[in-house]
Motif scaffolding. Structure first.
Motif, PDB file in Angstrom:
ATOM      1  N   UNK A 106     -50.132  -6.844  26.376  1.00  0.00           N
ATOM      2  CA  UNK A 106     -50.630  -6.553  27.869  1.00  0.00           C
ATOM      3  C   UNK A 106     -49.657  -7.475  28.571  1.00  0.00           C
ATOM      4  N   UNK A 107     -49.080  -6.860  29.793  1.00  0.00           N
ATOM      5  CA  UNK A 107     -48.325  -7.896  30.897  1.00  0.00           C
ATOM      6  C   UNK A 107     -46.975  -7.483  31.037  1.00  0.00           C
ATOM      7  N   UNK A 108     -46.087  -7.946  31.856  1.00  0.00           N
ATOM      8  CA  UNK A 108     -44.733  -7.628  32.195  1.00  0.00           C
ATOM      9  C   UNK A 108     -44.705  -6.449  33.137  1.00  0.00           C
ATOM     10  N   UNK A 109     -43.571  -6.159  33.686  1.00  0.00           N
ATOM     11  CA  UNK A 109     -43.371  -5.151  34.828  1.00  0.00           C
ATOM     12  C   UNK A 109     -44.119  -3.853  34.502  1.00  0.00           C
ATOM     13  N   UNK A 110     -43.947  -3.421  33.458  1.00  0.00           N
ATOM     14  CA  UNK A 110     -44.419  -1.949  32.732  1.00  0.00           C
ATOM     15  C   UNK A 110     -45.881  -2.104  32.458  1.00  0.00           C
ATOM     16  N   UNK A 139     -65.972   5.044  22.068  1.00  0.00           N
ATOM     17  CA  UNK A 139     -64.596   5.308  21.813  1.00  0.00           C
ATOM     18  C   UNK A 139     -63.854   4.701  23.121  1.00  0.00           C
ATOM     19  N   UNK A 140     -63.373   3.630  23.015  1.00  0.00           N
ATOM     20  CA  UNK A 140     -62.658   2.947  24.408  1.00  0.00           C
ATOM     21  C   UNK A 140     -61.202   3.707  24.424  1.00  0.00           C
ATOM     22  N   UNK A 141     -60.747   4.242  23.213  1.00  0.00           N
ATOM     23  CA  UNK A 141     -59.393   4.710  23.361  1.00  0.00           C
ATOM     24  C   UNK A 141     -59.453   6.058  24.131  1.00  0.00           C
ATOM     25  N   UNK A 142     -60.611   6.747  23.873  1.00  0.00           N
ATOM     26  CA  UNK A 142     -61.056   8.032  24.457  1.00  0.00           C
ATOM     27  C   UNK A 142     -61.114   7.461  26.081  1.00  0.00           C
ATOM     28  N   UNK A 143     -61.710   6.476  26.293  1.00  0.00           N
ATOM     29  CA  UNK A 143     -61.991   6.058  27.764  1.00  0.00           C
ATOM     30  C   UNK A 143     -60.739   5.726  28.418  1.00  0.00           C
ATOM     31  N   UNK A 144     -59.796   4.958  27.755  1.00  0.00           N
ATOM     32  CA  UNK A 144     -58.162   4.709  28.148  1.00  0.00           C
ATOM     33  C   UNK A 144     -57.749   6.150  28.811  1.00  0.00           C
ATOM     34  N   UNK A 145     -57.963   6.971  27.735  1.00  0.00           N
ATOM     35  CA  UNK A 145     -57.220   8.455  28.009  1.00  0.00           C
ATOM     36  C   UNK A 145     -57.629   9.106  29.363  1.00  0.00           C
ATOM     37  N   UNK A 146     -59.331   9.003  29.382  1.00  0.00           N
ATOM     38  CA  UNK A 146     -59.805   9.725  30.568  1.00  0.00           C
ATOM     39  C   UNK A 146     -59.489   8.953  31.745  1.00  0.00           C
ATOM     40  N   UNK A 147     -59.458   7.608  31.850  1.00  0.00           N
ATOM     41  CA  UNK A 147     -59.196   6.870  32.934  1.00  0.00           C
ATOM     42  C   UNK A 147     -57.753   7.312  33.471  1.00  0.00           C
ATOM     43  N   UNK A 148     -56.843   7.553  32.559  1.00  0.00           N
ATOM     44  CA  UNK A 148     -55.634   8.014  33.048  1.00  0.00           C
ATOM     45  C   UNK A 148     -55.555   9.508  33.591  1.00  0.00           C
ATOM     46  N   UNK A 149     -56.353  10.371  32.844  1.00  0.00           N
ATOM     47  CA  UNK A 149     -56.096  12.082  33.099  1.00  0.00           C
ATOM     48  C   UNK A 149     -57.022  12.102  34.617  1.00  0.00           C
ATOM     49  N   UNK A 150     -58.179  11.434  34.742  1.00  0.00           N
ATOM     50  CA  UNK A 150     -59.005  11.542  35.772  1.00  0.00           C
ATOM     51  C   UNK A 150     -58.559  11.180  37.188  1.00  0.00           C
ATOM     52  N   UNK A 153     -51.994   5.807  37.526  1.00  0.00           N
ATOM     53  CA  UNK A 153     -52.444   5.251  36.104  1.00  0.00           C
ATOM     54  C   UNK A 153     -51.607   5.471  35.037  1.00  0.00           C
ATOM     55  N   UNK A 154     -50.410   4.787  34.963  1.00  0.00           N
ATOM     56  CA  UNK A 154     -49.402   4.845  33.942  1.00  0.00           C
ATOM     57  C   UNK A 154     -50.039   3.994  32.720  1.00  0.00           C
ATOM     58  N   UNK A 155     -49.413   4.498  31.385  1.00  0.00           N
ATOM     59  CA  UNK A 155     -49.731   3.611  30.268  1.00  0.00           C
ATOM     60  C   UNK A 155     -50.204   2.246  30.529  1.00  0.00           C
ATOM     61  N   UNK A 156     -49.073   1.531  30.831  1.00  0.00           N
ATOM     62  CA  UNK A 156     -49.281   0.014  31.085  1.00  0.00           C
ATOM     63  C   UNK A 156     -50.457  -0.475  31.515  1.00  0.00           C
ATOM     64  N   UNK A 157     -50.778   0.147  32.784  1.00  0.00           N
ATOM     65  CA  UNK A 157     -52.043  -0.042  33.603  1.00  0.00           C
ATOM     66  C   UNK A 157     -53.195   0.178  33.130  1.00  0.00           C
ATOM     67  N   UNK A 158     -53.421   1.297  32.068  1.00  0.00           N
ATOM     68  CA  UNK A 158     -54.552   1.673  31.519  1.00  0.00           C
ATOM     69  C   UNK A 158     -54.946   0.855  30.369  1.00  0.00           C
ATOM     70  N   UNK A 159     -53.770   0.384  29.557  1.00  0.00           N
ATOM     71  CA  UNK A 159     -53.989  -0.540  28.552  1.00  0.00           C
ATOM     72  C   UNK A 159     -54.476  -1.868  29.244  1.00  0.00           C
ATOM     73  N   UNK A 160     -53.930  -2.229  30.267  1.00  0.00           N
ATOM     74  CA  UNK A 160     -54.382  -3.326  31.068  1.00  0.00           C
ATOM     75  C   UNK A 160     -55.972  -3.396  31.338  1.00  0.00           C
ATOM     76  N   UNK A 161     -56.399  -2.190  31.785  1.00  0.00           N
ATOM     77  CA  UNK A 161     -57.694  -2.260  32.204  1.00  0.00           C
ATOM     78  C   UNK A 161     -58.700  -2.414  31.071  1.00  0.00           C
ATOM     79  N   UNK A 162     -58.409  -2.003  29.706  1.00  0.00           N
ATOM     80  CA  UNK A 162     -59.479  -1.873  28.759  1.00  0.00           C
ATOM     81  C   UNK A 162     -59.034  -3.262  28.101  1.00  0.00           C
ATOM     82  N   UNK A 163     -58.084  -4.199  28.263  1.00  0.00           N
ATOM     83  CA  UNK A 163     -57.967  -5.373  27.705  1.00  0.00           C
ATOM     84  C   UNK A 163     -58.210  -6.581  28.698  1.00  0.00           C
TER      85      UNK A 163
END
Lengths: 444, 444
Positions: B20-24, B310-321, B332-342
């Motif tokens: 996690x981290x960096x511009x993306x 399942x926090x992976x499912x929660x990440x996916x849903x955080x993006x989709x919703x 809610x791009x991928x990098x942001x979602x991973x940041x949320x969960x970590x």
């Protein structure tokens, strides 16, 4: 129920049977499933007598195989994500679509069918290019498939012509009872009116179905209205005739009058909640469609917009997204959702009564789902049974232990018998690189 | 980066590091992670020298363990689904809540922590009853935990009093560095004003945090406004003081002014997309909160409203919703979602910099996620890497191979070392039956 006479080819023994149907949409009973000549010949508490093969389903669910009513077999999973549509289209989708060759499509079919077998999908409908690859892989993978070659007139895709679709249908119409050809005009905005008309006539003449996209995005819907003065459903109705099954994917932007028309024409709708969310397209009015009598199946769409082919996840999302849309925790209850993914999806792809059920006489297309992982506990039996609930709200593709199509065991205890996974992994890596290099997206 | 000196206690070797981290929001690099005394001492292409233990991460992802920033450890998975709220409350929730004993809570903690270890969650915050059970199980399970005992004044729950929370904090404040006590006033509508005030003072005095529910449903929000003349965030602000971390769960019904207040007060928000959808409560304005500078973590809520952890499912849903809510595939791009969960979830539970990262000096809380299943293929490395994308859009809890907390391997190759799964299965079956019988829901 009459007691079936052994011997059986296959006996699935001692499971918790999740049977679509009944007032709650689904019934859970303990028992066995007996199979002969590819069909279910007995369901319930059967005397355990001779069978060629026995699948032990103790402490497991046995349910109909899931039916994926909308997908495109492809390779491009997780690449070019979260982009604005125009950039995605220009820099990725169009170049790589133009580069697609049969060899890439074969790898895609192997990858996608392997994933479907592992996730408990026993029937799928594919709408994409190089359909012979998909169909041939289905013959050998053992899955039940409806292949509707994608036809695109504007801009023309590689081999995606009306003529190619007609050729494919001619060649596959009587080739394999498990693998059926359909017609696949891509969408109202990408096909000529003539294409729809010719396909509809041919479909009716040959007793085949037609699969197309309808009212997926707001922009597309507005464009149709502006160009034709008709909303998409009415425009489609003007282009095609009666006498053959029609399955439209998405139907996100159907209003009440559209729904009435879809119901009156007996068109089925493939609901793809993940894809519709991921592309920001909205949520299809599924409870309203069901109330109007429309057959609504469930589909994953492709691995570009999902990104997996997990029909359990799709069931869960079908429930969640309607509860969200309508602000009502009671809508889309468990029984209804299971019906979408089995009975209704089967009917949507023209296989109603043939697959998607655990009834005697239906094809032996079924799956065994383990309850042996902590995310499935507690398992409650009897009056407070939570087993059907677990299939919608807790189960994942990875919980499927065994997959059976037409009585043939395609996967047993997570080992797929008909596709060599290690070979597919290498092939997919190679062919994806080849595709992206030929498309100019990746440096060679 | 300095080259760390061996020997190491643990070397995680040859993985694709999702950092996690960096511009993306996230960076993918190939390399190793070296661990000594429970901390990360090296990240990158390390010389492979002596280590007490080696975890092979070839063809796998290594990423920070996921942090579940809102959940209640409980047993009642899949029971009484899809019901109207009042019936659910009267016939199920209230009777079974009253019947809850420490023995049931111990079984719940074992079940939930077992599932979290198997799903790659390394830290969680629990807000529920009988907190000693949750805390003691965390001591032995090896997970990192923040336990905020749920306090409810109206109607009083079993042992859910301010005094019990103070006692628990007193007993656990210095007991185990991995298991921290917090304060858990349940919600503005269920606690007295005095409870919030006392807890806030105690939290500030002791350097501990407070976890509560805020603006979860529209009805609750309207009730607070009617009763107090204030919106929930402003009302909470009136009741508590500064000087301690505050984590509010849900925040679905926060408007722009509420968000500004939450940001100004540096309160964190636990976003629970599945639960908010399942209960028909709506979608929290997460991108707006992030833009305002609010720390937004990700949580599953309980197995009653999810139904898994399942926090992976929660990440996916955080993006989709959010893509659905805003009609925009780019949010809610991928990098942001991973940041949320970590990273963000770790900060939300008061452990920012301590867990949720792969940085030198942080706790060695990490997971190894396999890429060896078809739903993860193709794996693209380099400029078109799709590995972080797979973590959000394709991975499931079951893809986690190994889970490490504070350098200790809690699960290796899907085998959990610290909890006996078979024992938990039997215990959960027994205690769930006992609970439902004592609650009068199930006949004995």
């Amino acid at each position: 129920m009459s007691t079936p006479e052994p011997p059986f080819d296959l006996l699935v023994r001692g499971g918790l049977l999740v049977v679509p149907g009944g007032p709650a949409g689904v019934t859970v009973v303990e028992g066995d499933v007996a199979v002969r000549d590819g069909r279910i010949v007995g369901v319930g508490d059967l005397p355990h007598r001779s069978a060629g093969r026995v699948l032990d389903a103790t402490d497991s669910v046995v349910m109909p195989g899931l039916v994926n009513s909308h997908m495109h077999e492809c390779l491009e999973r997780g690449i070019f994500e979260d982009l604005p549509f125009t950039r995605w289209l220009q820099e990725f989708a169009l170049p790589k679509d133009r580069a697609y060759e049969p060899r890439h499509q074969r790898a895609a079919a192997l990858l996608n069918q392997l994933e479907m077998i592992r996730g408990g999908t026993t029937t799928f409908i594919d709408i994409f290019r190089h359909p012979d690859q998909a169909a041939e892989v289905a013959v050998s993978s053992g899955l039940r498939a409806v292949i509707s070659p994608q036809v695109i007139d504007r801009p023309p895709g590689p081999g995606e012509t009306l003529e190619a679709n007609l050729d494919f249908v001619q060649r596959w119409q009587d080739r394999c009872p498990r693998v059926r050809p359909w017609f696949g005009p891509h969408a109202l905005y990408s096909c000529d009116e003539e294409t729809f008309a010719v396909m509809s006539e041919e479909a009716a003449r040959r007793g085949l179905g037609m699969h197309t996209h309808l009212a997926e995005s707001g922009a597309e819907t507005a464009e149709i209205v502006e160009r034709t003065g008709l909303r998409p459903a009415a425009y489609l109705d003007r282009l095609i005739g009666p006498g053959h099954p029609v399955l439209v994917a998405h139907g996100v932007h159907l209003d009440a009058a559209d729904i009435d028309l879809v119901a009156a024409r007996r068109w089925a709708v493939a609901h793809c909640p993940t894809s519709n969310m991921k592309l920001g397209n909205g949520t299809a009015p599924v409870p309203e469609m069901i109330a109007a009598g429309v057959t609504v199946g469930l589909g994953t769409d492709s691995v570009m917009t999902n990104n997996d082919l997990d029909m359990f996840e799709e069931m869960r999302l079908a429930a969640l997204v309607q509860k969200l849309r309508l602000g009502d925790a009671e809508v889309m209850p468990v029984g209804q959702v299971i019906g979408l993914a089995t009975t209704a999806s089967a009917a949507a792809v023209g296989l109603g009564g043939i697959t998607g059920s655990l009834r005697e006489g239906a094809a032996a297309d079924l799956i065994v789902v383990g309850l042996d992982q902590p995310h499935m506990w507690p398992v409650q039996r009897g009056e407070l049974s939570n087993v059907a609930e677990h299939m919608v709200y807790s189960a994942h593709a990875s919980d499927v232990r065994s997959t059976v199509v037409a009585g043939r065991i395609l996967m047993e205890d997570r080992v797929v018998a008909t596709i060599d996974a290690a070979e597919v992994r290498d092939l997919v890596a190679r062919e994806t690189a080849d595709l992206l290099i030929k498309a100019g997206i990746l440096r060679g």
